[in-house]
Design an enzyme around this catalytic site. Sequence first.
Site: not given
Length: 843
Positions: A160, A537, A157, A86, A89
């Site tokens: 890099c 739930d 790593c 919307c 937002c």
Amino acid sequence: MGKSCCGSNKADHSNNACCSQTTGTEQNNDQDKLTVSNEVCCNAEEENAESEPDSSCCSGNSEIKEDKAEDDCSNKRTFVIEGMDCPSCAASIEKAVNKIDGLEMIKLNYNTAKLVAAGTEKALDAVPLEVNKLGFTASMEDRGGFTSIYEIEGMDCGNCAKSIESHMRRLQGVNDVTVSFSTGKMKLSHSNKNNEMVKEIEKLGYKAVLVNGTANKLSSNKQRSKEMISIYFSGGLIAIAFFGSFYGLSNLIGVFLYAAAIAINGYKPIKAAFYSLKNRSLDMNVLMSAAAIGAALIGEWFEGATVVWLFALGNVLQNNSMEQTRKSIRGLMDLAPAEAWLKTSNGMSRVPAEQVSLNSLIIIKPGERIPLDGEIVKGSSSINQAPITGESIPVNKTLGDQVYAGTINEHASLEVKVTKLLEDTTIAKIIHLVEEAQDQRAPAQAFIDKFASIYTPIVFVLAFGIMIIPPLLGLGGWSEWIYKGLALLIVACPCALVISTPVAIVSAIGNAAKQGVLIKGGTFLEKAGKIDAIAFDKTGTLTEGKPNVSEVHTFHGSEQKLIAIARTLEEYSTHPIAHTIVEYAKKQEIETIEASNFTNIAGKGVQAMINDETYYAGNPKLFKEMGVDLKPVADSIKRAIGHGKTIVLIGTRQMILGMIAVSDSLRPTTVNALQQLDNIGVKQIVMLTGDNEGTAKMISKETKVNRYFAELMPEDKVDTIKKLQEEGHSVAMVGDGINDAPALATSELGIAMGGAGTDTAMETADIVLMADNLEKLPYTIRLSRKALSIIKQNIAFSLLIKLAALILIFPGWLTLWMAVLSDTGAAVLVILNALRLLRVRSE
């Protein structure tokens, strides 16, 4: 200018009202792997003018920023925003981005979902991070060209990966680049030739292979063979030079052999170090190259050759170990077959799966994997769904049932109508989500990366200080202090430390995906490991979510007549319980009776005229209001309600003919799953339900939950989660990912169940159990706790090794080769420790 900065001149709306679908998507807040390329703003104004309609600006200072941008030609980028539903937002995003220092212009168009920003490079880099904090996704707009995926070999790593990103981003024709150390892949949006991109990667000392199936596997194996041959050969040269010195081999020949070994093993790291320095990156290649060259310059040829040889060997071992973790993901990609048997008017033909269109008919033979998601239109068989859901027992499927790509047809031939294209299948989405998850940094990883970024430069400067200052002060010879400084240079690389967290996360997420559990990032893996309370739930989670007729009591007349009247009345109702009674009557093969004047009585029941008399079906309240005497049936009603059943009474204004009790049965796996959670130390197992107290009490006894909360509205579930949090618990909420969205978002961890074929559940929750039961939940908690434990072990081990190496340098006990061994050896051990997560199995 007249351009909109947020795409709407409407009044601001409540974010909670319009942006509900983004609730619970905190997994996006760590997507700082997103990298973007710079563009010059001068040539983009006309392009955006064509695509964006005129509307007013939402904030007061945006127009000022636009005017500044026109006067000062700065960097400009266009981002595509996902998740806006919307205009308010868009307004929220625009306000947040406006606060970033260094931005000179922002225009956010809600209709096109594009954000155009101009400003400094640092400010533009912050835009996607700020947008992601709000629960949306900002990605760089594709400016033409195409996207290629490469497998990168040789990264040991995260530094890099950063060096490669930095280098590729500077190249002309490259729009966007993301390198993931975890998956060993580079995603490149570019307009250059692929072979040119491969050469650029090779300049850095790595191997890049365009992803294209078998070819890259063969190339990868060939590359590894070459590396091992180089290591064996150079190791032989070092051995000859070293042992030869004891048997009269001249120093000149020895130096030549050592130099040859350095050249063979050091060519790639020294070349890579050059480009790393060019990109202002201090990675292991730079530190190791400096140490090797420095050792040679002070005459320590054996040390220099050994350093480079151990570095090369360590890289191979690291890469092979990391490959084991990456295989856990790549194995998913091989699940769905590349070809399908397509049914045509001329019979069957074998075609590539990507060429099959929607609604096409494909044939699945016994024993074959299903290539695409679809619906069975002919035949029935048992399907092994373990690749998707982790369920060990095959599921029987027949007409109208859904089947998923990657699952296995066990018994009979099936004719399936394709419902999803290759790129949209459930397995494709799983792979995509898992790969995305590995690029999202966990809190521990973010801390370690920050620590490393401070630690390395400090130790680097300290190393040069040690080389220069003590000799200048007359505290020793140059060779002695330069040697110590070179050893410190090697210790400066935090490879094992940096790799300690991501390799564990990759292993855990990969293992979970194979078991039918999607964990959407290291953040949620860490959170799951800390959970001590889980709220469930009831309907559809602990229970089947499908009410069934459990009792039929007749007080006047026959049972068959009672059910016939009930079916007649309920057939015109849309209530789920009415549907359950109708289905029950159909199974009993009891037909309806001719009736008229059907009327729904809101919240109470239904009525109709049968044989000139009005009959009713409804709750006790309906009959009580009509003055019908309920005393003769009161005990039956009380007993049924006490057992958690819903009562439907059938009768007239004069009497009750009978009673039908409907109940929702527990899932077969529920009790065992909850017992396992209790066994592994989850302190609070809580049930949340909108049902009455009697039903909740009965279900709680059967499941043995610690606590239950009944008669809850959706907002009450949120309050209950907050109550548990106020009590000091770290809470996970388990639901279906749709109706329980507010509670899922409020909890520390949202877990959706039954994600197979449910796009919403896969998108909204932090963790998704693909199977429609809870049996994988205890495994998920155990895996997460194990991962947390291994991460802590890896970090502690890496820090202790570094500390020990630093202490040993100053007495002169730490040699260069020992320093290399402490770094590469520690990295290999850290990886091997993390690989233990691949062996964690569900019980």
